[in-house]
Design an enzyme around this catalytic site. Structure first.
Site, short mmCIF file in Angstrom:
data_model
loop_
_atom_site.label_atom_id
_atom_site.label_comp_id
_atom_site.label_asym_id
_atom_site.label_seq_id
_atom_site.Cartn_x
_atom_site.Cartn_y
_atom_site.Cartn_z
N GLU A 111 0.84 -1.17 -0.13
CA GLU A 111 0.01 -0.02 -0.10
C GLU A 111 1.02 1.37 -0.05
O GLU A 111 0.61 2.21 -0.59
CB GLU A 111 -0.93 -0.05 1.24
CG GLU A 111 -1.95 -1.06 1.08
CD GLU A 111 -2.86 -1.12 2.31
OE1 GLU A 111 -4.30 -1.37 2.22
OE2 GLU A 111 -2.30 -1.28 3.50
N GLU A 131 -4.11 -9.45 3.77
CA GLU A 131 -5.06 -9.36 4.92
C GLU A 131 -6.34 -10.18 4.89
O GLU A 131 -6.63 -10.46 5.83
CB GLU A 131 -5.64 -7.86 4.80
CG GLU A 131 -4.42 -6.85 5.32
CD GLU A 131 -3.74 -6.38 4.08
OE1 GLU A 131 -3.00 -5.42 4.16
OE2 GLU A 131 -3.59 -7.09 3.07
#
Length: 261
Positions: A111, A131
């Site tokens: 990210e 995740e």
């Protein structure tokens, strides 16, 4: 001129108009609240320093970043200025940031790279947002930015399965600006930074501001928005001395001398 500074977990080196930010938190360069806050301070200072033109983000060791430090996770966690990793939510940064991905970019590490404008990666780099496998989603920007940077079907697959994407695959789908052997990573990133420094600074800021502001607009809407005169960076560029310096230098067959005003 080179100026080096170090705070726990991150090292910065300034080379004239370029600042290099190196994550250095063994062994996975995982980002805890303290490191995230320090990165926010660094990127805010970069944004506000008129003498800096380009930032490069890289890391020491085998990982670019393993992402959020789960051992430090808390319901009231404070990421600091700019959101997670200091960059994912700093939406008024108009200067370019280059990610030099040296190794594994997992979760928040990926990210962080996605929050950069340009990505240079080593051939051994790997990208993933795992995740989903622990009951979370990549809400540090991954679930928002991946569908804009990759084909939707591939973004869906990466987010919903958490699988690993090689640097070669990322390059094949247009995510990377450069794919190089690891020993050449910083040379390639610095060369790209040098190209950016050659460009007119106000024009670079205006171009980034326009792309950010019009991303969800149609082309027609974008034209109307530019004509409205409501984007400060665009108007500042048009009203500057540099706006005329480029054509003048071309006519005089010399390199332009940018003043940033």
């Amino acid at each position: 001129m080179t100026v080096t500074s170090y705070a726990e977990g991150v090292r910065t080196e300034r080379h004239d108009q370029v600042i290099e930010v190196t994550l250095d938190r063994p062994k996975a360069n995982a980002i805890d609240p303290g490191l995230s806050q320090r990165l926010g301070e660094i990127f805010s200072e970069y944004r506000d320093d008129p003498t800096l033109r380009v930032a490069i983000v890289t890391a020491a060791g085998r990982f670019f970043s393993g992402g959020w430090d789960l051992k430090a996770a808390a319901p009231d966690q404070d990421f600091g200025r700019g959101g997670f990793a200091g960059l994912t939510e700093i939406f008024n940064l108009r200067k370019p940031v280059i990610a030099a991905v040296n190794g594994i970019a997992a979760g928040g590490g990926f990210e962080l790279a996605l929050a950069c404008d340009l990505i240079v990666a080593a051939e051994s780099a790997e990208f993933m947002v795992p995740e989903i496998k622990i009951g979370l989603i990549p809400d540090g920007g991954g679930v928002l930015r991946l569908p804009k940077r990759l084909p939707r079907s591939l973004a869906n697959e990466l987010i919903l399965t958490g699988r690993t994407m090689s640097a070669a695959e990322a390059d094949r789908h247009g995510l990377l600006n450069r794919l190089v052997p690891l020993p050449e990573l910083m040379t390639a990133a610095r060369a790209l930074a040098a190209d950016l420094v050659k460009s007119a600074p106000l024009a670079v800021m205006a171009a980034k501001a326009v792309m950010q502001a019009t991303e969800a607009m149609s082309v027609e809407e974008g034209y109307k928005f530019l004509a409205s005169g409501t984007l400060p960076e665009y108007q500042r560029m048009r009203d500057s001395e540099d706006y005329w310096e480029g054509p003048k230098a071309f006519q005089e067959r010399r390199p332009p001398v940018w003043k940033g005003r």
